[in-house]
Each structure stands twice: as C-alpha cells, then as structure tokens.
Scaffold this active site. Sequence first.
Site, mmCIF file in Angstrom:
data_model
loop_
_atom_site.group_PDB
_atom_site.id
_atom_site.type_symbol
_atom_site.label_atom_id
_atom_site.label_comp_id
_atom_site.label_asym_id
_atom_site.label_seq_id
_atom_site.Cartn_x
_atom_site.Cartn_y
_atom_site.Cartn_z
ATOM 1 C CG MET A 1 27.671 -18.162 -10.404
ATOM 2 S SD MET A 1 25.921 -17.807 -10.196
ATOM 3 C CE MET A 1 25.801 -16.252 -11.098
ATOM 4 N N GLY B 1 21.284 -5.587 -11.918
ATOM 5 C CA GLY B 1 20.177 -4.628 -11.978
ATOM 6 C C GLY B 1 20.421 -3.426 -12.873
ATOM 7 C CG ASP C 1 28.017 -13.627 -14.282
ATOM 8 O OD1 ASP C 1 28.767 -12.923 -13.577
ATOM 9 O OD2 ASP C 1 27.122 -13.160 -15.011
ATOM 10 C CG MET D 1 29.031 -8.310 -6.657
ATOM 11 S SD MET D 1 28.876 -8.713 -8.413
ATOM 12 C CE MET D 1 27.154 -9.237 -8.541
ATOM 13 N N GLY E 1 24.647 -14.435 -7.643
ATOM 14 C CA GLY E 1 24.067 -15.775 -7.733
ATOM 15 C C GLY E 1 23.071 -15.912 -8.869
ATOM 16 C CG PHE E 2 19.989 -16.438 -8.613
ATOM 17 C CD1 PHE E 2 19.818 -17.699 -9.178
ATOM 18 C CD2 PHE E 2 20.260 -16.351 -7.253
ATOM 19 C CE1 PHE E 2 19.895 -18.846 -8.399
ATOM 20 C CE2 PHE E 2 20.350 -17.494 -6.456
ATOM 21 C CZ PHE E 2 20.157 -18.741 -7.043
ATOM 22 C CG MET F 1 30.322 -14.589 -8.373
ATOM 23 S SD MET F 1 28.749 -14.335 -9.216
ATOM 24 C CE MET F 1 29.272 -14.602 -10.901
ATOM 25 N N GLY G 1 22.804 -8.255 -17.974
ATOM 26 C CA GLY G 1 22.383 -9.575 -18.439
ATOM 27 C C GLY G 1 20.966 -9.552 -18.965
ATOM 28 C CB SER G 2 17.701 -9.876 -17.226
ATOM 29 O OG SER G 2 17.972 -8.907 -16.254
ATOM 30 C CG HIS H 1 30.146 -10.103 -16.865
ATOM 31 N ND1 HIS H 1 31.151 -9.507 -16.130
ATOM 32 C CD2 HIS H 1 29.352 -10.735 -15.961
ATOM 33 C CE1 HIS H 1 30.956 -9.746 -14.845
ATOM 34 N NE2 HIS H 1 29.872 -10.504 -14.714
ATOM 35 N N GLY I 1 18.678 -10.938 -13.150
ATOM 36 C CA GLY I 1 17.300 -10.452 -13.044
ATOM 37 C C GLY I 1 16.892 -9.898 -11.698
ATOM 38 C CG ASP J 1 27.658 -8.202 -12.302
ATOM 39 O OD1 ASP J 1 26.559 -8.287 -12.869
ATOM 40 O OD2 ASP J 1 28.440 -9.162 -12.173
ATOM 41 C CB SER K 1 25.963 -10.969 -17.747
ATOM 42 O OG SER K 1 25.816 -12.260 -17.172
ATOM 43 C CG HIS L 1 31.826 -11.921 -11.644
ATOM 44 N ND1 HIS L 1 30.520 -11.464 -11.508
ATOM 45 C CD2 HIS L 1 32.337 -11.968 -10.387
ATOM 46 C CE1 HIS L 1 30.274 -11.248 -10.226
ATOM 47 N NE2 HIS L 1 31.344 -11.551 -9.528
HETATM 48 C C1 DX5 Z 1 24.961 -12.052 -10.732
HETATM 49 C C2 DX5 Z 1 25.913 -11.968 -11.890
HETATM 50 C C3 DX5 Z 1 25.529 -10.973 -12.905
HETATM 51 C C4 DX5 Z 1 24.211 -11.193 -13.568
HETATM 52 C C5 DX5 Z 1 23.595 -9.836 -13.767
HETATM 53 O O1 DX5 Z 1 25.482 -12.853 -9.738
HETATM 54 O O2 DX5 Z 1 27.224 -11.648 -11.453
HETATM 55 O O3 DX5 Z 1 26.547 -10.766 -13.877
HETATM 56 O O4 DX5 Z 1 24.271 -11.843 -14.798
HETATM 57 O O5 DX5 Z 1 22.315 -9.988 -14.220
HETATM 58 P P1 DX5 Z 1 21.315 -8.777 -14.450
HETATM 59 O O6 DX5 Z 1 21.971 -7.818 -15.389
HETATM 60 O O7 DX5 Z 1 20.129 -9.452 -15.038
HETATM 61 O O8 DX5 Z 1 21.042 -8.158 -13.107
HETATM 62 ZN ZN ZN Z 2 28.813 -11.020 -12.969
#
Ligand code: DX5
Ligand code: ZN
Length: 216
Positions: free
Chosen positions: A36, A176, A34, A136, A141-142, A67, A196-197, A32, A144, A174, A7, A65
């Site tokens: 928002m 954690g 995101d 999910m 939203g975020f 949102m 992502g992180s 990926h 990490g 998606d 992501s 994705h």
């Molecule tokens: C959250 C996003 C994710 C996010 C995942 O709302 O949809 O795609 O980037 O981030 P990590 O992999 O860091 O949990």
């Molecule tokens: Zn996502």
Amino acid sequence: MKLIAPSILSADFTKLEDEIRAVESAGADWIHIDVMDGHFVPNITMGPFIVEAVNRITDLPLDVHLMIEHPERYIPEFADAGADLISVHVETCPHLNRVIDLIQCSECRAGAVLNPATSIDTIEWILEYIDFVLLMSVNPGFGGQSFIDNTLEKARQLKQMIQTKGLSTLIQIDGGVNETTIREISAAGVDVFVAGSAIFGSKDYHQTIKNLKEKM
Ligand code: DX5
Ligand code: ZN
C-alpha cells in the site's frame, strides 16, 4: 483447486519468520503480501525488500497485491524480489493490457483486482489474457473489515463470464474471509481465499486453516 493465501498484513512483524513458517506448516498455499502506498489507499505498508525477505523464508508462491498508483513503475522490482504472482487494481491502470504484459514478461502470473464498487465489465476484454481476478470484498487499506455481501453475486457473475468464454481464470477473494463467511464464498465459485485477521488473529493457525479448508 481451492487455495488459502494468508495475508501477512495481520502477522506479528516482530517475528515474521516464525509467523510465515507457522502458516506454511499449517497448510497455507500462497503467501499474500499487501503493498500500500498511502495514495491509492489510506495506508502505507511494505515494499520489495519485504518480498525479498519473505522469499528467503519460504518456498510457497508469493502473491503480491499492489494497492499503489503507477504499479508499472515497481513491477520489475517486485518480480526480482521473488514475487510469483502480482495483481494490480484496474482503477490504477488506464492501460491495463500493457501492465499485465509487463507482469507476465517478468515471469509472474498476473491478476487484475476490482474494488467492491468496480464492475466486472471492466475486465471482460482482458479476461483471456490474465491468470486470475481478485475481487475485493472490503474497501482496500486495512485488515479486519467485514465482508461486503454483494461480492457473492459479483463472484457468481464473474464465474459465469469465465465459463462462457471457456477460460480457466482463477477467482480470488480478499477481505472479511473467515470461518463464518468462507462456505458461501466458496459456493459462489471462488478458488483462492485471502485471509489475514482470521488466521493471524487466531490462537492455532493449523486448526484455523484446517477449519477454513473443510468449509471451502
Ligand atoms: C486489505 C488487504 C487484505 C487484508 C485482508 O486491503 O488487501 O489482504 O489483509 O484482511 P482480512 O482477512 O483481515 O479481512
Ligand atoms: Zn490483499
């Protein structure tokens, strides 16, 4: 088939091209993206112009994705920008079949996304029409955030539902996903792992993706 979808939410946007090339050569399968809107989720990120830019950098499938509220208003624009897969939250679509049709008529693969508190019953009667389900495993939203553990049981039940219906719908997860959580998530029947992180926060993308793939 098990796939990794980094992501770019956690990428360094001062050098987005380098970041995307780096994860591509490190073994990423999809990118990926995101999107928002600050309404459906408490954060604002990227629009079609970022998808269009990413599409000029890589040939990997772009997994968008959404949102956002009223995703149907923006789907053609994201498809034109180069999206290959588009997923929409069931919580934003009172007429989900219509939105899924619009995605597929725009020549993209279509996914339905469920927030952690949304039951898999909400997609039982659309499962045969969609290409993938995105569960999910954090509240969107975020990046990490920590993986919500009962998503494992949800994935197992969804896998069962897919198999009972004789379908080959992919399950994507998606939130954690990291080197500690991925093994159990994979064992629960998940096919596509957004991270992502765990990837962009690591020093060596190649080693991290290799480690993730070994554990899935
Ligand atoms: C959250 C996003 C994710 C996010 C995942 O709302 O949809 O795609 O980037 O981030 P990590 O992999 O860091 O949990
Ligand atoms: Zn996502």
